[in-house]
Motif scaffolding. Sequence first.
Motif, PDB file in Angstrom:
ATOM      1  N   LEU A  99       0.816  -1.213   0.000  1.00 38.60           N
ATOM      2  CA  LEU A  99       0.000   0.000   0.000  1.00 38.60           C
ATOM      3  C   LEU A  99       0.854   1.269   0.000  1.00 38.60           C
ATOM      4  CD1 LEU A  99      -2.755  -1.093   2.557  1.00 38.60           C
ATOM      5  CD2 LEU A  99      -2.857  -1.194   0.064  1.00 38.60           C
ATOM      6  N   LYS A 100       2.109   1.129  -0.444  1.00 41.94           N
ATOM      7  CA  LYS A 100       3.079   2.238  -0.514  1.00 41.94           C
ATOM      8  C   LYS A 100       3.449   2.808   0.858  1.00 41.94           C
ATOM      9  CE  LYS A 100       2.331   3.611  -5.245  1.00 41.94           C
ATOM     10  NZ  LYS A 100       1.280   2.978  -5.905  1.00 41.94           N
ATOM     11  N   ILE A 101       3.118   2.084   1.930  1.00 38.99           N
ATOM     12  CA  ILE A 101       3.474   2.518   3.286  1.00 38.99           C
ATOM     13  C   ILE A 101       4.917   2.087   3.551  1.00 38.99           C
ATOM     14  CG2 ILE A 101       2.985   2.252   5.750  1.00 38.99           C
ATOM     15  CD1 ILE A 101       0.041   1.703   4.915  1.00 38.99           C
ATOM     16  N   PRO A 102       5.773   3.021   3.977  1.00 39.85           N
ATOM     17  CA  PRO A 102       7.164   2.649   4.261  1.00 39.85           C
ATOM     18  C   PRO A 102       7.264   1.545   5.312  1.00 39.85           C
ATOM     19  CG  PRO A 102       6.957   5.016   4.072  1.00 39.85           C
ATOM     20  CD  PRO A 102       5.549   4.460   4.084  1.00 39.85           C
ATOM     21  N   ALA A 103       8.182   0.624   5.050  1.00 42.61           N
ATOM     22  CA  ALA A 103       8.424  -0.516   5.934  1.00 42.61           C
ATOM     23  C   ALA A 103       9.901  -0.877   5.836  1.00 42.61           C
ATOM     24  CB  ALA A 103       7.554  -1.704   5.513  1.00 42.61           C
ATOM     25  N   PRO A 104      10.396  -1.660   6.785  1.00 44.16           N
ATOM     26  CA  PRO A 104      11.786  -2.102   6.692  1.00 44.16           C
ATOM     27  C   PRO A 104      11.971  -3.003   5.473  1.00 44.16           C
ATOM     28  CG  PRO A 104      10.850  -2.560   8.862  1.00 44.16           C
ATOM     29  CD  PRO A 104       9.729  -2.167   7.972  1.00 44.16           C
ATOM     30  N   PRO A 105      13.164  -3.019   4.900  1.00 46.80           N
ATOM     31  CA  PRO A 105      13.413  -3.984   3.831  1.00 46.80           C
ATOM     32  C   PRO A 105      13.442  -5.408   4.408  1.00 46.80           C
ATOM     33  CG  PRO A 105      15.402  -2.708   4.315  1.00 46.80           C
ATOM     34  CD  PRO A 105      14.302  -2.154   5.162  1.00 46.80           C
ATOM     35  N   LYS A 106      13.201  -6.384   3.565  1.00 44.17           N
ATOM     36  CA  LYS A 106      13.177  -7.795   3.992  1.00 44.17           C
ATOM     37  C   LYS A 106      14.489  -8.184   4.673  1.00 44.17           C
ATOM     38  CE  LYS A 106      11.551 -12.200   3.288  1.00 44.17           C
ATOM     39  NZ  LYS A 106      11.085 -12.793   4.513  1.00 44.17           N
ATOM     40  N   SER A 107      15.575  -7.523   4.294  1.00 45.39           N
ATOM     41  CA  SER A 107      16.888  -7.851   4.852  1.00 45.39           C
ATOM     42  C   SER A 107      17.082  -7.331   6.286  1.00 45.39           C
ATOM     43  CB  SER A 107      17.985  -7.270   3.956  1.00 45.39           C
ATOM     44  OG  SER A 107      17.840  -5.859   3.863  1.00 45.39           O
ATOM     45  N   SER A 108      16.151  -6.519   6.785  1.00 46.04           N
ATOM     46  CA  SER A 108      16.268  -5.998   8.156  1.00 46.04           C
ATOM     47  C   SER A 108      16.154  -7.124   9.173  1.00 46.04           C
ATOM     48  CB  SER A 108      15.162  -4.972   8.426  1.00 46.04           C
ATOM     49  OG  SER A 108      15.322  -3.848   7.615  1.00 46.04           O
ATOM     50  N   ALA A 109      16.728  -6.894  10.336  1.00 45.26           N
ATOM     51  CA  ALA A 109      16.742  -7.912  11.391  1.00 45.26           C
ATOM     52  C   ALA A 109      15.322  -8.246  11.857  1.00 45.26           C
ATOM     53  CB  ALA A 109      17.568  -7.425  12.571  1.00 45.26           C
ATOM     54  N   TYR A 110      15.020  -9.529  11.891  1.00 44.93           N
ATOM     55  CA  TYR A 110      13.744 -10.038  12.396  1.00 44.93           C
ATOM     56  C   TYR A 110      13.728  -9.890  13.911  1.00 44.93           C
ATOM     57  CZ  TYR A 110      10.270 -13.520  13.807  1.00 44.93           C
ATOM     58  OH  TYR A 110       9.205 -14.160  14.390  1.00 44.93           O
ATOM     59  N   VAL A 111      12.590  -9.439  14.460  1.00 42.59           N
ATOM     60  CA  VAL A 111      12.421  -9.343  15.909  1.00 42.59           C
ATOM     61  C   VAL A 111      11.286 -10.293  16.287  1.00 42.59           C
ATOM     62  CG1 VAL A 111      11.919  -7.850  17.874  1.00 42.59           C
ATOM     63  CG2 VAL A 111      13.160  -6.931  15.897  1.00 42.59           C
ATOM     64  N   SER A 112      11.610 -11.267  17.100  1.00 45.32           N
ATOM     65  CA  SER A 112      10.616 -12.252  17.533  1.00 45.32           C
ATOM     66  C   SER A 112       9.530 -11.562  18.357  1.00 45.32           C
ATOM     67  CB  SER A 112      11.317 -13.324  18.365  1.00 45.32           C
ATOM     68  OG  SER A 112      10.382 -14.157  18.986  1.00 45.32           O
ATOM     69  N   PRO A 113       8.267 -11.986  18.192  1.00 50.75           N
ATOM     70  CA  PRO A 113       7.187 -11.363  18.964  1.00 50.75           C
ATOM     71  C   PRO A 113       7.423 -11.384  20.478  1.00 50.75           C
ATOM     72  CG  PRO A 113       6.275 -12.803  17.286  1.00 50.75           C
ATOM     73  CD  PRO A 113       7.764 -13.018  17.281  1.00 50.75           C
ATOM     74  N   ASP A 114       8.061 -12.432  20.990  1.00 48.89           N
ATOM     75  CA  ASP A 114       8.273 -12.495  22.440  1.00 48.89           C
ATOM     76  C   ASP A 114       9.437 -11.618  22.904  1.00 48.89           C
ATOM     77  OD1 ASP A 114      10.215 -14.138  21.363  1.00 48.89           O
ATOM     78  OD2 ASP A 114       9.736 -15.873  22.611  1.00 48.89           O
ATOM     79  N   GLU A 115      10.155 -10.989  21.979  1.00 49.18           N
ATOM     80  CA  GLU A 115      11.207 -10.030  22.340  1.00 49.18           C
ATOM     81  C   GLU A 115      10.651  -8.619  22.490  1.00 49.18           C
ATOM     82  OE1 GLU A 115      14.896 -10.190  19.966  1.00 49.18           O
ATOM     83  OE2 GLU A 115      14.048 -12.003  19.083  1.00 49.18           O
ATOM     84  N   LEU A 116       9.448  -8.384  22.000  1.00 45.89           N
ATOM     85  CA  LEU A 116       8.870  -7.039  22.029  1.00 45.89           C
ATOM     86  C   LEU A 116       8.277  -6.728  23.402  1.00 45.89           C
ATOM     87  CD1 LEU A 116       7.086  -7.129  18.558  1.00 45.89           C
ATOM     88  CD2 LEU A 116       9.091  -5.735  19.167  1.00 45.89           C
ATOM     89  N   ASP A 117       8.642  -5.576  23.947  1.00 45.40           N
ATOM     90  CA  ASP A 117       8.075  -5.132  25.223  1.00 45.40           C
ATOM     91  C   ASP A 117       6.810  -4.311  25.006  1.00 45.40           C
ATOM     92  OD1 ASP A 117      10.293  -6.142  26.771  1.00 45.40           O
ATOM     93  OD2 ASP A 117      11.446  -4.400  26.106  1.00 45.40           O
ATOM     94  N   LEU A 118       6.750  -3.583  23.887  1.00 45.76           N
ATOM     95  CA  LEU A 118       5.674  -2.642  23.638  1.00 45.76           C
ATOM     96  C   LEU A 118       5.308  -2.683  22.153  1.00 45.76           C
ATOM     97  CD1 LEU A 118       3.934  -0.108  24.423  1.00 45.76           C
ATOM     98  CD2 LEU A 118       5.983   1.271  23.983  1.00 45.76           C
ATOM     99  N   ILE A 119       4.016  -2.715  21.879  1.00 43.51           N
ATOM    100  CA  ILE A 119       3.532  -2.652  20.500  1.00 43.51           C
ATOM    101  C   ILE A 119       2.513  -1.525  20.421  1.00 43.51           C
ATOM    102  CG2 ILE A 119       2.330  -3.842  18.619  1.00 43.51           C
ATOM    103  CD1 ILE A 119       3.307  -6.504  19.861  1.00 43.51           C
TER     104      ILE A 119
END
Length: 187
Positions: A99-119
Amino acid sequence: MDIKHALRREVRAEIAALSADYIEVSDNGIFRNITNMEQFVQSRSLMIYYSVDREPDTLRIAEAALAMGKTVAFPYCYLGGKMEARAVNSLDELVPAMLKIPAPPKSSAYVSPDELDLIIVPALTYDQDGYRLGYGGGYYDRYLENLPAFTMGIARERLLRDALPRETHDIAVNCLVTERSIKIFEI
């Protein structure tokens, strides 16, 4: 036309009618409230969405988090309603994506959902119980299911609803922040 579709159209019209002055005041209040919250200050890693059009400004929040040395992730979306968190070191790394919304490139580091403190969760608006009227793709409903992270909705005070229609898969956020208030729900 279902009720959520009609409500989305109604809220979009209200958003379009907001004055530039109100948006600026609202953005400043939301930024101040979030960046002073214990849940933000103490978080080590967070996922935030890239605000577009007249959504509450999330880019200042992301920049503040980066300046504080936090891991800052943005959604990386796949067709079919799936998404994952990918970290960036700078907002300059973001590129136009779905949808033309800026996002990280696929090559960016993956962050596991259980590593996130805040969403920080996007929505057209929220109700007084922390339920959201999303954009209809279901990405966040699927992603947030069974996650331990503290979830935060942000909304402009003038767009809040007393109650929104709910479905069984809808998940309320843990906290709702507007330019005027911070409301934390039972966790």
